[in-house]
Design an enzyme around this catalytic site. Structure first.
Site, mmCIF file in Angstrom:
data_model
loop_
_atom_site.group_PDB
_atom_site.id
_atom_site.type_symbol
_atom_site.label_atom_id
_atom_site.label_comp_id
_atom_site.label_asym_id
_atom_site.label_seq_id
_atom_site.Cartn_x
_atom_site.Cartn_y
_atom_site.Cartn_z
ATOM 1 N N ASP A 91 -7.221 1.831 1.793
ATOM 2 C CA ASP A 91 -6.184 0.816 1.995
ATOM 3 C C ASP A 91 -4.866 1.540 2.262
ATOM 4 O O ASP A 91 -4.343 2.234 1.391
ATOM 5 C CB ASP A 91 -6.078 -0.079 0.764
ATOM 6 C CG ASP A 91 -5.228 -1.310 0.977
ATOM 7 O OD1 ASP A 91 -4.403 -1.335 1.915
ATOM 8 O OD2 ASP A 91 -5.378 -2.266 0.188
ATOM 9 N N ARG A 136 -2.003 -0.028 3.148
ATOM 10 C CA ARG A 136 -0.872 -0.961 3.080
ATOM 11 C C ARG A 136 0.180 -0.512 2.070
ATOM 12 O O ARG A 136 -0.125 0.149 1.082
ATOM 13 C CB ARG A 136 -1.355 -2.367 2.708
ATOM 14 C CG ARG A 136 -2.210 -2.994 3.783
ATOM 15 C CD ARG A 136 -2.767 -4.312 3.357
ATOM 16 N NE ARG A 136 -3.763 -4.135 2.305
ATOM 17 C CZ ARG A 136 -4.476 -5.118 1.780
ATOM 18 N NH1 ARG A 136 -4.298 -6.369 2.201
ATOM 19 N NH2 ARG A 136 -5.373 -4.874 0.848
#
Length: 187
Positions: free
Chosen positions: A121, A123
């Site tokens: 991930d 983000r």
């Protein structure tokens, strides 16, 4: 952070009548969808862009279902949806499609990202803190299953985490299990 901020505009939708405001962070333009009279401690959904799910209705994920649920809830409770332009857990659309191709060959979502040289991930959520501060919001009820979102909102009091559990289907069951088992999502 050098952020450009739009004016507020009306956005009537099939989920209710909202206000919208855009925040430009470099080349990414994020959208905040909110009710005119925000609750003092609003329900907030931080939703990352998923073109294949949100716009096309892909069954490989639960993104569209989560977005629609969040918009309905925001409309009912005077809440907010922060729509982040972080396609494919922030690896971009081209890489997301390459990850899909790897998934077609048997890799799970985390393994596919790793094969492409990315973390599970990519983000980040600093812009969320900026946006909430811009709206003078320091306490929220966070609509999420992702513990990284909870941990990343420094300076924002999360008075409640509201689960956002959508019904699975044969195309996303393995994906949801990986989110739970390997990424720690609270499913």
């Amino acid at each position: 952070m050098n952020i450009e901020i739009s004016e507020i505009a009306n956005l009537p939708s099939r989920f209710g009548d909202f206000k919208v405001k855009a925040f430009k962070e470099g080349c990414k333009e994020h959208l905040v969808i909110f009710k005119k009279n925000l609750d003092e401690t609003p329900i907030v959904r931080v939703h990352s862009e998923c073109l294949t799910g949100d716009a096309i209705g892909s069954l490989k994920c639960d993104c569209r279902d989560q977005l629609e649920h969040a918009l309905k809830l925001a409309s009912k409770t005077n809440g907010m949806v922060i729509y982040l332009r972080q396609e494919g857990r922030n690896i971009g659309l081209l890489n997301k499609i390459n990850a899909y191709a790897l998934q077609d060959k048997g890799f799970n979502t985390v393994e596919a990202n790793h094969q492409l040289g990315f973390a599970a991930d990519e983000r980040t959520y600093e812009i969320v803190i900026f946006i909430l501060n811009h709206f003078n919001i320091n306490k929220i009820k966070l609509l999420t299953n992702n513990p990284r979102k909870i941990e990343s909102l420094e300076g924002i009091e999360i008075v409640e985490r509201i689960p956002i559990i959508m019904k699975s289907n044969p195309h996303n069951e393995a994906y949801l299990n990986v989110k739970k088992d390997e990424m720690g999502h609270l499913l």
